[in-house]
Write a protein that holds these residues in place. Structure first.
Motif, PDB file in Angstrom:
ATOM      1  N   GLY A 280       1.051  -1.501  -0.035  1.00 15.19           N
ATOM      2  CA  GLY A 280       0.412  -0.114  -0.140  1.00 15.19           C
ATOM      3  C   GLY A 280       1.184   0.994   0.401  1.00 15.19           C
ATOM      4  O   GLY A 280       0.655   2.134  -0.551  1.00 15.19           O
ATOM      5  N   PHE A 281       1.765   1.158   0.923  1.00 10.68           N
ATOM      6  CA  PHE A 281       2.824   2.012   0.989  1.00 10.68           C
ATOM      7  C   PHE A 281       3.384   3.159  -0.467  1.00 10.68           C
ATOM      8  O   PHE A 281       3.583   3.690  -1.306  1.00 10.68           O
ATOM      9  CB  PHE A 281       3.782   1.970   1.939  1.00 10.68           C
ATOM     10  N   GLN A 282       4.348   1.626  -1.477  1.00 13.21           N
ATOM     11  CA  GLN A 282       4.618   1.512  -2.650  1.00 13.21           C
ATOM     12  C   GLN A 282       3.588   2.389  -3.986  1.00 13.21           C
ATOM     13  O   GLN A 282       4.220   2.486  -4.375  1.00 13.21           O
ATOM     14  CB  GLN A 282       5.669   0.449  -2.731  1.00 13.21           C
ATOM     15  N   MET A 283       2.124   1.320  -3.173  1.00 12.36           N
ATOM     16  CA  MET A 283       1.132   1.931  -4.182  1.00 12.36           C
ATOM     17  C   MET A 283       0.849   3.351  -3.911  1.00 12.36           C
ATOM     18  O   MET A 283       1.207   4.073  -5.389  1.00 12.36           O
ATOM     19  CB  MET A 283      -0.182   1.695  -4.511  1.00 12.36           C
ATOM     20  N   ALA A 284       1.274   4.329  -3.027  1.00 12.60           N
ATOM     21  CA  ALA A 284       0.769   5.488  -2.718  1.00 12.60           C
ATOM     22  C   ALA A 284       2.239   6.242  -3.365  1.00 12.60           C
ATOM     23  O   ALA A 284       1.755   7.265  -4.007  1.00 12.60           O
ATOM     24  CB  ALA A 284       0.384   5.772  -1.223  1.00 12.60           C
ATOM     25  N   LEU A 285       3.311   5.483  -3.118  1.00 12.77           N
ATOM     26  CA  LEU A 285       4.458   6.650  -3.682  1.00 12.77           C
ATOM     27  C   LEU A 285       4.434   6.640  -5.002  1.00 12.77           C
ATOM     28  O   LEU A 285       4.479   7.648  -5.859  1.00 12.77           O
ATOM     29  CB  LEU A 285       6.256   5.681  -3.767  1.00 12.77           C
ATOM     30  N   ASP A 286       3.687   5.234  -5.978  1.00 16.57           N
ATOM     31  CA  ASP A 286       3.789   5.331  -7.339  1.00 16.57           C
ATOM     32  C   ASP A 286       2.977   6.674  -7.288  1.00 16.57           C
ATOM     33  O   ASP A 286       2.361   6.990  -9.002  1.00 16.57           O
ATOM     34  CB  ASP A 286       3.018   3.960  -7.811  1.00 16.57           C
ATOM     35  N   GLN A 287       1.339   6.650  -6.617  1.00 18.84           N
ATOM     36  CA  GLN A 287       0.356   7.958  -7.033  1.00 18.84           C
ATOM     37  C   GLN A 287       1.488   8.523  -7.490  1.00 18.84           C
ATOM     38  O   GLN A 287       0.715  10.036  -7.796  1.00 18.84           O
ATOM     39  CB  GLN A 287      -0.557   7.328  -6.182  1.00 18.84           C
TER      40      GLN A 287
ATOM     41  N   VAL B 270       3.068   9.724 -10.419  1.00 19.43           N
ATOM     42  CA  VAL B 270       2.480  10.244 -11.000  1.00 19.43           C
ATOM     43  C   VAL B 270       1.571  11.620 -11.232  1.00 19.43           C
ATOM     44  O   VAL B 270       1.727  12.307 -12.214  1.00 19.43           O
ATOM     45  CB  VAL B 270       1.329   8.821 -12.293  1.00 19.43           C
ATOM     46  N   LEU B 271       1.622  12.013 -10.231  1.00 17.76           N
ATOM     47  CA  LEU B 271       0.431  13.250 -10.062  1.00 17.76           C
ATOM     48  C   LEU B 271       1.506  14.354  -9.852  1.00 17.76           C
ATOM     49  O   LEU B 271       1.320  15.630  -9.978  1.00 17.76           O
ATOM     50  CB  LEU B 271      -0.419  13.559  -8.613  1.00 17.76           C
ATOM     51  N   CYS B 272       2.852  14.026  -9.687  1.00 22.54           N
ATOM     52  CA  CYS B 272       3.382  14.996  -9.390  1.00 22.54           C
ATOM     53  C   CYS B 272       5.152  14.760  -9.266  1.00 22.54           C
ATOM     54  O   CYS B 272       6.275  14.204  -9.018  1.00 22.54           O
ATOM     55  CB  CYS B 272       3.350  15.579  -7.960  1.00 22.54           C
TER      56      CYS B 272
END
Length: 81
Positions: free
Chosen positions: A43-50, A53-55
């Motif tokens: 979950g942490f890695q998915m948040a970092l990946d997002q 992409v966003l910034c």
């Protein structure tokens, strides 16, 4: 040879069963704890990946699952023992 009291034999059998059950529950607890850690890390890695992409211009290299924010800075999470 002495003959054991049937109640003692019954308690010994029950104790063996409870010991086995306890060990099985300990093993299951360990497995569940490992699954929680894997899920948290994913979950942490998915948040970092997002965030990437966003910034895309933001440097997130200092982000780490073992850190928390204290006074606006990332610091290692203190052990809570």
């Amino acid at each position: 040879m002495e003959e054991l009291n049937p109640k003692i034999l019954d308690y010994e059998v029950k104790m063996e069963g409870l010991t086995t059950r306890c060990q099985n529950l300990e093993n299951e607890k360990e497995e569940l704890a490992n699954q929680v850690c894997v899920t948290l890390t994913q979950g942490f890695q998915m948040a970092l990946d997002q965030v990437k992409v966003l910034c895309p211009d933001v440097d997130i290299s200092g982000a780490d699952i073992t850190k928390e924010i204290v006074d606006g800075k990332l610091v290692e999470v203190a052990d809570e023992e």
